[in-house]
Design an enzyme around this catalytic site. Sequence first.
Site, PDB file in Angstrom:
ATOM      1  N   LYS A 163      -0.399  11.762  14.271  1.00 39.57           N
ATOM      2  CA  LYS A 163       0.691  11.414  14.646  1.00 39.57           C
ATOM      3  C   LYS A 163       1.161  12.501  15.748  1.00 39.57           C
ATOM      4  O   LYS A 163       0.642  13.369  16.016  1.00 39.57           O
ATOM      5  CB  LYS A 163       1.786  11.522  13.636  1.00 39.57           C
ATOM      6  N   HIS A 192      -1.249  -4.907   5.131  1.00 43.56           N
ATOM      7  CA  HIS A 192      -1.025  -5.865   6.325  1.00 43.56           C
ATOM      8  C   HIS A 192      -1.989  -5.666   7.658  1.00 43.56           C
ATOM      9  O   HIS A 192      -1.884  -6.647   8.434  1.00 43.56           O
ATOM     10  CB  HIS A 192       0.225  -5.475   6.772  1.00 43.56           C
ATOM     11  N   LYS A 243       0.958  -1.279   0.045  1.00 42.40           N
ATOM     12  CA  LYS A 243       0.115  -0.014   0.083  1.00 42.40           C
ATOM     13  C   LYS A 243       0.712   1.374  -0.112  1.00 42.40           C
ATOM     14  O   LYS A 243       1.847   1.197   0.591  1.00 42.40           O
ATOM     15  CB  LYS A 243      -0.938   0.170   1.239  1.00 42.40           C
ATOM     16  N   HIS A 280      -5.546   1.268   5.411  1.00 46.32           N
ATOM     17  CA  HIS A 280      -5.799   0.484   6.679  1.00 46.32           C
ATOM     18  C   HIS A 280      -7.218   0.875   7.415  1.00 46.32           C
ATOM     19  O   HIS A 280      -7.984  -0.037   7.742  1.00 46.32           O
ATOM     20  CB  HIS A 280      -4.825   0.775   7.896  1.00 46.32           C
ATOM     21  N   GLU A 313      -1.295   7.707  16.920  1.00 46.79           N
ATOM     22  CA  GLU A 313       0.089   7.373  17.212  1.00 46.79           C
ATOM     23  C   GLU A 313       0.894   8.390  17.985  1.00 46.79           C
ATOM     24  O   GLU A 313       0.679   9.605  17.987  1.00 46.79           O
ATOM     25  CB  GLU A 313       0.877   6.878  15.980  1.00 46.79           C
ATOM     26  N   ASP A 350      -1.716   8.169   3.972  1.00 47.22           N
ATOM     27  CA  ASP A 350      -0.724   7.176   4.680  1.00 47.22           C
ATOM     28  C   ASP A 350      -1.591   5.937   5.392  1.00 47.22           C
ATOM     29  O   ASP A 350      -1.251   4.832   5.288  1.00 47.22           O
ATOM     30  CB  ASP A 350       0.153   7.925   5.857  1.00 47.22           C
TER      31      ASP A 350
END
Length: 446
Positions: A331, A169, A136, A231, A207, A226
């Site tokens: 972030k 993933h 990705k 995701h 995060e 991102d």
Amino acid sequence: MIANLVLFGASGDLAGRFLLPALASLRASGRLADDFVVVGTAQEEWDDEGFRRHAAERLAEHAADVPREQRDGLVRSLRYRPADLGDAGALANVLAAAGDGPVAAYLAVPPGLFGTTVTALGDAGLPSGSRVALEKPFGESLDDAVELNKVVASSLGDAAEQAVFRVDHTLGMATVRNLLALRRHDPVLAAVWDSAHIEQMEVHWEEDLALEGRAGYYDGAGALKDVMQNHMLQIMCILAMEPPNGLGERELRDAKVAALRATTPPTRDEAADRTRRARYGAGRIGDRAVLGYADEDDVDPDRGTETFAEVLVDLDAPRWRGTRFLLRAGKALAVRRKEAIVRFRPITPEGPPAELSIGIDGPDNISVRLTGSTPFTLAGSPPAPDLPPYAHVLLNLREGGSELSVRGDGAEEAWRTVEQVLEAWRENRVPLDEYPAGSSGPPPLA
């Protein structure tokens, strides 16, 4: 089962931090044959021993929990051939080093190189039965994804959709796979999984890390591209999809794509009220001082890249009319929080709501906050995962499965979902706010 792997971008961070450790975990669990071969390729002019030394160092750093003898066994299986990714002749030599029969070609390279590499692989004579894994993001826009799907179809032939494996993933994470099992088989959830009972669904990807050396990639992407476009939308699909009509991979992928097609994202005119973007300023995360994003090395402040994104969408489906879906990513926040939250409607107008929280990665708990005369919380930790997410991805890739990959039309629909938001942000219809590093970020959208 595909016997051998060709790893493109073998010198890069993705290979060293995730893919090589995943292979070591598979070997330690007895799921790689002793004669399994990995051929690495990149632009570095290494030989086999040079690549093995590099891999051993990365495994010692990122797979220290895998027994040394298993790591050493994997290192011995490694080969290396330098190559220009657009040179079909050079790629033919790389493929030959993997031996006879089909291979799994894993493209751990920037998305801008996917089309060139897939075309060169097709021209190089990729063995029948081989598969090509693309990391990705799949493309960098809706138009790019459409064009890349055309390149895949023309280069990989009639069985292109079976041959390509669009990696996300997150689908290999143990808690996400458990969430999928709950959606498929749990009758208790099924009884309340609709807009009559659920007021809001949320997916959080927050995060406590800043850029950590990823400025070169991140400043050209931002939080929405991102993690949210891939995701988080995949997790939203699992939460929102209709129960698949069968247990097969085709039925699952049909259900996920249908959920994406039903998604009604904000239009450019609605973006100011239904989206938020921001970037972190200077602050502290724990005992660590953090520079503001605009002052980080290799960042172009004038690009206006966001490190925080929040988007509110609806689903035009009978099950979900009246339920809001909130996606929130950021972030350099105070606390790492990756979870799905289901907020149930109160039983009475005056009563407090109940909520279900499902951790997405790591040792997160699954908790249910129940209402009553005294609200209380039930919580428990899920079983420890047997393998890391990328190990499950590699297994699914080599076994010929597609459960952990994204179908071509699904990749395009994911870009469609965010396209107008990106356009509104490029036109500065939504201000770029700032939040201190180490804070909880901007308040949630009302």
